[in-house]
Design a protein around this motif. Sequence first.
Motif, PDB file in Angstrom:
ATOM      1  N   TRP A 137      -6.397 -57.579   3.137  1.00 23.59           N
ATOM      2  CA  TRP A 137      -5.379 -56.780   3.829  1.00 23.59           C
ATOM      3  C   TRP A 137      -4.135 -57.622   4.127  1.00 23.59           C
ATOM      4  O   TRP A 137      -4.190 -58.851   4.102  1.00 23.59           O
ATOM      5  CB  TRP A 137      -5.938 -56.239   5.149  1.00 23.59           C
ATOM      6  CG  TRP A 137      -7.234 -55.522   5.032  1.00 23.59           C
ATOM      7  CD1 TRP A 137      -8.448 -55.936   5.487  1.00 23.59           C
ATOM      8  CD2 TRP A 137      -7.462 -54.257   4.406  1.00 23.59           C
ATOM      9  NE1 TRP A 137      -9.409 -55.014   5.204  1.00 23.59           N
ATOM     10  CE2 TRP A 137      -8.834 -53.966   4.532  1.00 23.59           C
ATOM     11  CE3 TRP A 137      -6.636 -53.338   3.748  1.00 23.59           C
ATOM     12  CZ2 TRP A 137      -9.399 -52.800   4.029  1.00 23.59           C
ATOM     13  CZ3 TRP A 137      -7.201 -52.175   3.249  1.00 23.59           C
ATOM     14  CH2 TRP A 137      -8.559 -51.917   3.382  1.00 23.59           C
ATOM     15  N   TYR A 167      -8.041 -56.787  12.495  1.00 20.95           N
ATOM     16  CA  TYR A 167      -9.432 -56.519  12.152  1.00 20.95           C
ATOM     17  C   TYR A 167     -10.344 -57.666  12.585  1.00 20.95           C
ATOM     18  O   TYR A 167     -11.439 -57.444  13.119  1.00 20.95           O
ATOM     19  CB  TYR A 167      -9.579 -56.311  10.642  1.00 20.95           C
ATOM     20  CG  TYR A 167      -8.936 -55.050  10.114  1.00 20.95           C
ATOM     21  CD1 TYR A 167      -8.574 -54.014  10.963  1.00 20.95           C
ATOM     22  CD2 TYR A 167      -8.703 -54.887   8.756  1.00 20.95           C
ATOM     23  CE1 TYR A 167      -7.994 -52.861  10.486  1.00 20.95           C
ATOM     24  CE2 TYR A 167      -8.129 -53.729   8.249  1.00 20.95           C
ATOM     25  CZ  TYR A 167      -7.764 -52.716   9.122  1.00 20.95           C
ATOM     26  OH  TYR A 167      -7.195 -51.572   8.644  1.00 20.95           O
ATOM     27  N   THR A 206      -5.975 -48.066   7.948  1.00 16.68           N
ATOM     28  CA  THR A 206      -5.878 -48.941   6.782  1.00 16.68           C
ATOM     29  C   THR A 206      -4.819 -48.401   5.829  1.00 16.68           C
ATOM     30  O   THR A 206      -4.584 -47.184   5.780  1.00 16.68           O
ATOM     31  CB  THR A 206      -7.217 -49.015   6.024  1.00 16.68           C
ATOM     32  OG1 THR A 206      -7.581 -47.703   5.569  1.00 16.68           O
ATOM     33  CG2 THR A 206      -8.309 -49.572   6.907  1.00 16.68           C
TER      34      THR A 206
END
Length: 439
Positions: free
Chosen positions: A166, A174, A194
């Motif tokens: 990510w 996260y 997301t």
Amino acid sequence: MPAIRGSQAALTQQLFEVARLRALHATGLLDSEPEEAFDDIRRLAAKMLQSPIATVAFIDDARVWLKSAEGMTCASTPRKESICHYTLLALRQRIVQVDELTRTADALAKDLLSSNERFCAFMDHSPVAAYIKDQDGRMRFYNRKVAETFCITQHDWLGKSDHEIWPSELADEYRAADLAVLAQTGLVEVEERTPAPHGSHLYWKSYKFPFTDANGQRFLAGIAIDVTREKCREAELETVKEELAARSAELRRMTVTDALTGLPNRRGFNRWLDQCVSSASRSNRPLSMMMIDVDHFSVINDIKGHLAGDAMLAELSRVLLTLVSPFDHVSRLGGEEFAILLPDTTAKEALALAENICRTISQQSGMLQGMTVSIGVTPWTPEKSGNMLIEIADASLHRAKRSGRNQVILGTSLEALRSDLSPIPSVLDQTAGVDTFIG
């Protein structure tokens, strides 16, 4: 604990039951308060199976206790009367059958070794996204739903950390959330966002929990339900609510606003009047009011037409606003009649302002050239209501018109006005006449 006797199958059965009961009591779930996480599991099962009855139940040695239930009202049932009891009996029979088929406990142990494959098959057919991370935050497992959602294979992310998957800021978020879960012992529910593969975002309701495997290694497991559609609907509903609120506010504004001039209309004036009288009563501060009427306006409309008359009233409104303070309230009561509420203004101050308005209007050029107005002024006193102020100011205005127009009359009571004992009109230039509007 009672002695365990019998065949290998019976032994396995009894060991299974003892271990199950110990594990159940160790959780502390029996007779605990309702929890949203179990309710979500129950709702998900009911929705997937389209069943009117769904429960999350725990079976001890004597009863079946319902942690979460839909379509049932009882909190527990005797174990021997429950479907779950017969299910356990069936399971025990199955164990016996397996024991008879395999003939040895080693064969059963080998069968258990294939549980990983069954687990993967089960998770790949699950409608929710599921994954497992190690303590370092590296992906150790994810199911087909994750792969299909993010357009990857079921191997692309294995061994990778959040920072390799990510954007950095999102990965930090996260990782912080996962560390908080790993520091706990129970289930944690979070809402996450997301990036979607083709732009925009996906929204998830995630359930995360830590666990330790047989080798003592700590892991984090997560199950995430895609709630993007619901989030979009919520956003759409919020937008609709905001639009409705704006329209409602506009409608409320329109009910108290004169469409031609943008000033408060009679209803708006009445609201200001009630507030001003109430404030003056509480604070014992002065308050005055004036009523203004355009002289010979019907003749103006007949000569120049109603459109021209409307334009003149709009221009007159603009001029009036320039002659009063920001704390005064100018309203159009209807037709060519206006009213001004003057908080913290004495009768003397209101009379001076009215004379200035009368004089200024008579000296206007352009659209208002030749226009004159008549004005009635009255001060508030404690015994006067808002309606009495209107009556006295209106009577003063009509007295000004009967006395020749283009002037101001100060009235303090209806009795004085009716007995012709009102104050002498202010001496103003009255040379402007009706003929001025004809040219």
